[in-house]
Design a protein around this motif. Sequence first.
Motif, mmCIF file in Angstrom:
data_model
loop_
_atom_site.group_PDB
_atom_site.id
_atom_site.type_symbol
_atom_site.label_atom_id
_atom_site.label_comp_id
_atom_site.label_asym_id
_atom_site.label_seq_id
_atom_site.Cartn_x
_atom_site.Cartn_y
_atom_site.Cartn_z
ATOM 1 N N SER A 18 16.252 -16.968 31.677
ATOM 2 C CA SER A 18 17.491 -16.420 31.115
ATOM 3 C C SER A 18 17.331 -14.935 30.803
ATOM 4 O O SER A 18 18.247 -14.141 31.042
ATOM 5 C CB SER A 18 17.882 -17.191 29.853
ATOM 6 O OG SER A 18 18.135 -18.549 30.177
ATOM 7 N N ILE A 31 21.803 -17.543 26.666
ATOM 8 C CA ILE A 31 21.134 -17.410 25.380
ATOM 9 C C ILE A 31 19.625 -17.565 25.549
ATOM 10 O O ILE A 31 19.146 -18.267 26.436
ATOM 11 C CB ILE A 31 21.684 -18.375 24.299
ATOM 12 C CG1 ILE A 31 21.452 -19.832 24.653
ATOM 13 C CG2 ILE A 31 23.154 -18.118 24.043
ATOM 14 C CD1 ILE A 31 21.797 -20.777 23.499
ATOM 15 N N THR A 39 18.438 -23.423 27.491
ATOM 16 C CA THR A 39 19.528 -23.439 28.467
ATOM 17 C C THR A 39 19.793 -24.871 28.910
ATOM 18 O O THR A 39 18.890 -25.535 29.397
ATOM 19 C CB THR A 39 19.148 -22.576 29.699
ATOM 20 O OG1 THR A 39 18.720 -21.305 29.245
ATOM 21 C CG2 THR A 39 20.337 -22.406 30.631
ATOM 22 N N ASP A 58 21.374 -19.165 36.656
ATOM 23 C CA ASP A 58 20.333 -19.535 35.684
ATOM 24 C C ASP A 58 20.446 -21.035 35.455
ATOM 25 O O ASP A 58 21.535 -21.598 35.458
ATOM 26 C CB ASP A 58 20.594 -18.780 34.363
ATOM 27 C CG ASP A 58 19.491 -19.027 33.329
ATOM 28 O OD1 ASP A 58 18.410 -19.525 33.703
ATOM 29 O OD2 ASP A 58 19.719 -18.709 32.150
HETATM 30 MG MG MG Z 1 16.964 -20.339 29.709
#
Ligand code: MG
Length: 291
Positions: A18, A31, A39, A58
Amino acid sequence: MHQSGFVNIIGRPNVGKSTLMNALVGEKLSIITPKAQTTRHRIFGILNGEDFQIVFSDSPGIIIKPVSGLHEAMMKTVESSFKDGDIIMLITEPGEPIQQLEEALNKIKSLEIPKYLVLNKIDKLKKEELLPLLKHWDDQKIFDHVFPVSALKKRNTDELLRQILKDLPENPAWYPKDQLTDRPERFFVSEIIREKIFIHYKQEIPYSCEIVTEAFEEEEKIIRIHSIIYTERESQKNIIIGKKGSGIKRIGTEARKDMERFFEKKIYLELFVKVKEKWRDNPNQLRQFGY
Ligand code: MG
Ligand code: GDP
């Protein structure tokens, strides 16, 4: 000529997926916390240029042994990251045991798209420690390119972008050029709240929480937001709320400040905590939460 394509970012939890996507896109979309499995959903971050559009994806980290329905749902989204996409990027960090990556490496080998290995967190390494690691990955002969980077310090990330632009197929833009992500505003509201819970609570608490943003009403000068934090048990709800509401107040204040920065507008945030028993293992509930 216009180039456009999907770049899938995969890797074990906590290696910096991320952080890297945010660094490449230049916005905080995903985040980031020091805890694994922050995540939960797949999220696209879009980098637009005049003659290109890179869509980064992501994903939750690769979990070796799923222990809940939520984990299984998260792993399905990881599976899909192997299949689609124009470029695949496996992120790893120094000291990561390679045995844990074996399955992922086997899947990557069978793909016929450009394959990148990104060795992240090189800011933690001494110079002489880096070379053997790079050689190790070169010797594997799986990847077309190996990039040592620091997503946190934005070191070498430009090189990575340059290579992506070389490999990106010729295509029209897949999304409007002013779009940064595939996710709606409510998603970011919930994610910002979830980040605060990950930061301030220990052990099971962050993993037992899910956020639902029920209202997002944008007015001229203010956005009015109403979100609910669901926990699995009454005791967890009480911990979130804290003594005289101090816990929920802290989450609310910090989340509101981040939202004001993100949406560049004044925010009125209403937060409630409710219990939804054992939601992580309830298929209907997981579906309702969007997994
Ligand atoms: Mg992540
Ligand atoms: P993800 O689970 O793979 O998405 O990992 P995150 O992006 O959430 O990052 C996990 C942790 O690693 C966070 O505490 C990040 O600040 C940290 N991190 C990410 N990239 C770097 C880096 O390049 N260097 C260092 N030292 N830490 C990093």
